[in-house]
Design a protein around this motif. Sequence first.
Motif, PDB file in Angstrom:
ATOM      1  N   VAL A  76      -6.567 -68.215  17.300  1.00 30.85           N
ATOM      2  CA  VAL A  76      -6.704 -68.696  15.935  1.00 30.85           C
ATOM      3  C   VAL A  76      -6.300 -70.165  15.882  1.00 30.85           C
ATOM      4  O   VAL A  76      -5.160 -70.518  16.172  1.00 30.85           O
ATOM      5  CB  VAL A  76      -5.827 -67.864  14.974  1.00 30.85           C
ATOM      6  N   MET A  77      -7.264 -71.011  15.555  1.00 24.41           N
ATOM      7  CA  MET A  77      -6.998 -72.441  15.446  1.00 24.41           C
ATOM      8  C   MET A  77      -6.891 -72.799  13.966  1.00 24.41           C
ATOM      9  O   MET A  77      -7.795 -72.522  13.189  1.00 24.41           O
ATOM     10  CB  MET A  77      -8.140 -73.249  16.080  1.00 24.41           C
ATOM     11  N   THR A  78      -5.792 -73.380  13.594  1.00 21.49           N
ATOM     12  CA  THR A  78      -5.596 -73.771  12.204  1.00 21.49           C
ATOM     13  C   THR A  78      -5.107 -75.207  12.169  1.00 21.49           C
ATOM     14  O   THR A  78      -4.369 -75.655  13.032  1.00 21.49           O
ATOM     15  CB  THR A  78      -4.557 -72.878  11.501  1.00 21.49           C
ATOM     16  N   ASN A  79      -5.542 -75.928  11.159  1.00 21.42           N
ATOM     17  CA  ASN A  79      -5.051 -77.296  10.996  1.00 21.42           C
ATOM     18  C   ASN A  79      -4.155 -77.362   9.778  1.00 21.42           C
ATOM     19  O   ASN A  79      -4.096 -76.439   8.970  1.00 21.42           O
ATOM     20  CB  ASN A  79      -6.210 -78.294  10.915  1.00 21.42           C
ATOM     21  N   SER A  80      -3.457 -78.452   9.629  1.00 18.15           N
ATOM     22  CA  SER A  80      -2.480 -78.567   8.548  1.00 18.15           C
ATOM     23  C   SER A  80      -3.140 -78.572   7.174  1.00 18.15           C
ATOM     24  O   SER A  80      -2.554 -78.101   6.200  1.00 18.15           O
ATOM     25  CB  SER A  80      -1.632 -79.822   8.736  1.00 18.15           C
ATOM     26  N   ALA A  81      -4.380 -79.059   7.078  1.00 19.70           N
ATOM     27  CA  ALA A  81      -5.075 -79.065   5.790  1.00 19.70           C
ATOM     28  C   ALA A  81      -5.376 -77.641   5.334  1.00 19.70           C
ATOM     29  O   ALA A  81      -5.214 -77.307   4.154  1.00 19.70           O
ATOM     30  CB  ALA A  81      -6.364 -79.878   5.891  1.00 19.70           C
ATOM     31  N   THR A  82      -5.800 -76.791   6.267  1.00 18.87           N
ATOM     32  CA  THR A  82      -6.088 -75.396   5.934  1.00 18.87           C
ATOM     33  C   THR A  82      -4.812 -74.671   5.540  1.00 18.87           C
ATOM     34  O   THR A  82      -4.791 -73.917   4.566  1.00 18.87           O
ATOM     35  CB  THR A  82      -6.755 -74.687   7.127  1.00 18.87           C
ATOM     36  N   ILE A  83      -3.745 -74.900   6.285  1.00 19.67           N
ATOM     37  CA  ILE A  83      -2.461 -74.257   5.982  1.00 19.67           C
ATOM     38  C   ILE A  83      -1.977 -74.699   4.601  1.00 19.67           C
ATOM     39  O   ILE A  83      -1.527 -73.875   3.800  1.00 19.67           O
ATOM     40  CB  ILE A  83      -1.419 -74.584   7.073  1.00 19.67           C
ATOM     41  N   SER A  84      -2.098 -75.983   4.298  1.00 19.94           N
ATOM     42  CA  SER A  84      -1.687 -76.494   2.995  1.00 19.94           C
ATOM     43  C   SER A  84      -2.525 -75.897   1.868  1.00 19.94           C
ATOM     44  O   SER A  84      -2.006 -75.564   0.801  1.00 19.94           O
ATOM     45  CB  SER A  84      -1.803 -78.013   2.949  1.00 19.94           C
ATOM     46  N   ALA A  85      -3.835 -75.744   2.114  1.00 22.38           N
ATOM     47  CA  ALA A  85      -4.719 -75.170   1.097  1.00 22.38           C
ATOM     48  C   ALA A  85      -4.358 -73.718   0.821  1.00 22.38           C
ATOM     49  O   ALA A  85      -4.334 -73.286  -0.339  1.00 22.38           O
ATOM     50  CB  ALA A  85      -6.173 -75.286   1.545  1.00 22.38           C
ATOM     51  N   VAL A  86      -4.065 -72.944   1.874  1.00 24.39           N
ATOM     52  CA  VAL A  86      -3.665 -71.544   1.698  1.00 24.39           C
ATOM     53  C   VAL A  86      -2.348 -71.474   0.939  1.00 24.39           C
ATOM     54  O   VAL A  86      -2.201 -70.680  -0.006  1.00 24.39           O
ATOM     55  CB  VAL A  86      -3.547 -70.826   3.065  1.00 24.39           C
ATOM     56  N   ASP A  87      -1.399 -72.318   1.308  1.00 25.49           N
ATOM     57  CA  ASP A  87      -0.103 -72.331   0.627  1.00 25.49           C
ATOM     58  C   ASP A  87      -0.263 -72.688  -0.848  1.00 25.49           C
ATOM     59  O   ASP A  87       0.361 -72.078  -1.720  1.00 25.49           O
ATOM     60  CB  ASP A  87       0.836 -73.319   1.320  1.00 25.49           C
ATOM     61  N   GLU A  88      -1.128 -73.647  -1.155  1.00 22.53           N
ATOM     62  CA  GLU A  88      -1.362 -74.057  -2.543  1.00 22.53           C
ATOM     63  C   GLU A  88      -1.977 -72.914  -3.350  1.00 22.53           C
ATOM     64  O   GLU A  88      -1.570 -72.668  -4.494  1.00 22.53           O
ATOM     65  CB  GLU A  88      -2.273 -75.287  -2.575  1.00 22.53           C
ATOM     66  N   LEU A  89      -2.934 -72.204  -2.770  1.00 19.14           N
ATOM     67  CA  LEU A  89      -3.544 -71.071  -3.475  1.00 19.14           C
ATOM     68  C   LEU A  89      -2.524 -69.976  -3.753  1.00 19.14           C
ATOM     69  O   LEU A  89      -2.529 -69.370  -4.827  1.00 19.14           O
ATOM     70  CB  LEU A  89      -4.722 -70.507  -2.664  1.00 19.14           C
ATOM     71  N   ILE A  90      -1.645 -69.735  -2.802  1.00 20.08           N
ATOM     72  CA  ILE A  90      -0.625 -68.701  -2.994  1.00 20.08           C
ATOM     73  C   ILE A  90       0.372 -69.139  -4.065  1.00 20.08           C
ATOM     74  O   ILE A  90       0.789 -68.334  -4.892  1.00 20.08           O
ATOM     75  CB  ILE A  90       0.089 -68.385  -1.662  1.00 20.08           C
ATOM     76  N   ARG A  91       0.735 -70.405  -4.068  1.00 22.40           N
ATOM     77  CA  ARG A  91       1.688 -70.882  -5.071  1.00 22.40           C
ATOM     78  C   ARG A  91       1.091 -70.851  -6.484  1.00 22.40           C
ATOM     79  O   ARG A  91       1.803 -70.641  -7.458  1.00 22.40           O
ATOM     80  CB  ARG A  91       2.174 -72.276  -4.724  1.00 22.40           C
ATOM     81  N   LEU A  92      -0.228 -71.063  -6.581  1.00 18.49           N
ATOM     82  CA  LEU A  92      -0.882 -70.990  -7.887  1.00 18.49           C
ATOM     83  C   LEU A  92      -0.985 -69.554  -8.401  1.00 18.49           C
ATOM     84  O   LEU A  92      -0.893 -69.315  -9.598  1.00 18.49           O
ATOM     85  CB  LEU A  92      -2.283 -71.611  -7.817  1.00 18.49           C
ATOM     86  N   ASN A  93      -1.220 -68.618  -7.496  1.00 18.04           N
ATOM     87  CA  ASN A  93      -1.376 -67.212  -7.882  1.00 18.04           C
ATOM     88  C   ASN A  93      -0.762 -66.347  -6.793  1.00 18.04           C
ATOM     89  O   ASN A  93      -1.376 -66.114  -5.751  1.00 18.04           O
ATOM     90  CB  ASN A  93      -2.856 -66.870  -8.071  1.00 18.04           C
ATOM     91  N   ARG A  94       0.437 -65.844  -7.012  1.00 21.55           N
ATOM     92  CA  ARG A  94       1.128 -65.056  -5.993  1.00 21.55           C
ATOM     93  C   ARG A  94       0.480 -63.690  -5.771  1.00 21.55           C
ATOM     94  O   ARG A  94       0.805 -62.999  -4.825  1.00 21.55           O
ATOM     95  CB  ARG A  94       2.596 -64.878  -6.362  1.00 21.55           C
ATOM     96  N   ARG A  95      -0.407 -63.264  -6.656  1.00 21.18           N
ATOM     97  CA  ARG A  95      -1.076 -61.976  -6.500  1.00 21.18           C
ATOM     98  C   ARG A  95      -2.452 -62.090  -5.846  1.00 21.18           C
ATOM     99  O   ARG A  95      -3.210 -61.140  -5.818  1.00 21.18           O
ATOM    100  CB  ARG A  95      -1.197 -61.278  -7.849  1.00 21.18           C
ATOM    101  N   ILE A  96      -2.776 -63.242  -5.329  1.00 17.58           N
ATOM    102  CA  ILE A  96      -4.071 -63.451  -4.690  1.00 17.58           C
ATOM    103  C   ILE A  96      -4.134 -62.664  -3.383  1.00 17.58           C
ATOM    104  O   ILE A  96      -3.133 -62.490  -2.697  1.00 17.58           O
ATOM    105  CB  ILE A  96      -4.323 -64.965  -4.451  1.00 17.58           C
ATOM    106  N   THR A  97      -5.302 -62.155  -3.058  1.00 17.24           N
ATOM    107  CA  THR A  97      -5.467 -61.363  -1.838  1.00 17.24           C
ATOM    108  C   THR A  97      -5.978 -62.242  -0.701  1.00 17.24           C
ATOM    109  O   THR A  97      -6.503 -63.342  -0.938  1.00 17.24           O
ATOM    110  CB  THR A  97      -6.468 -60.215  -2.062  1.00 17.24           C
ATOM    111  N   THR A  98      -5.833 -61.734   0.509  1.00 16.63           N
ATOM    112  CA  THR A  98      -6.328 -62.480   1.669  1.00 16.63           C
ATOM    113  C   THR A  98      -7.843 -62.627   1.606  1.00 16.63           C
ATOM    114  O   THR A  98      -8.382 -63.654   2.010  1.00 16.63           O
ATOM    115  CB  THR A  98      -5.930 -61.793   2.983  1.00 16.63           C
ATOM    116  N   ARG A  99      -8.526 -61.625   1.082  1.00 14.78           N
ATOM    117  CA  ARG A  99      -9.982 -61.710   0.957  1.00 14.78           C
ATOM    118  C   ARG A  99     -10.381 -62.816  -0.018  1.00 14.78           C
ATOM    119  O   ARG A  99     -11.316 -63.579   0.240  1.00 14.78           O
ATOM    120  CB  ARG A  99     -10.557 -60.371   0.491  1.00 14.78           C
TER     121      ARG A  99
END
Length: 117
Positions: free
Chosen positions: A40-63
């Motif tokens: 699994v290759m991840t860059n910091s922009a993708t990690i930041s985007a995932v973190d931002e989505l989770i912080r906006l909505n803690r009930r968001i699903t992985t899908r």
Amino acid sequence: MKEVYEEQCLAQCTIFRWCQGYEAGRVNIKDLPRPEQKHVMTNSATISAVDELIRLNRRITTREIAVELSIRKGTVHHIIRKKLGYDNVCAQWMPKHLSENQKTARMDVCLTQEFLH
């Protein structure tokens, strides 16, 4: 063998496949690396985007995150668990390890009279 080992007995096709491998010269019993398993290759922009989505909505699903960012669901799961260190608690993504301030705030809430009633 099935009479002795019952459900723990290996399937006959598995035994035949192992025998063919050893007859062909295989001496190691460890699994060989599989080409379909990609790192699994991840860059910091993708990690930041995932973190931002989770912080906006803690009930968001992985899908939902995977669809939003156009990445695989397994990659999202890897980022959430391994890179960000979140765990799913009561259908909300929470950090696995709380800071001292977070622990103190939780204790203060638990010790209030409203909470005890």
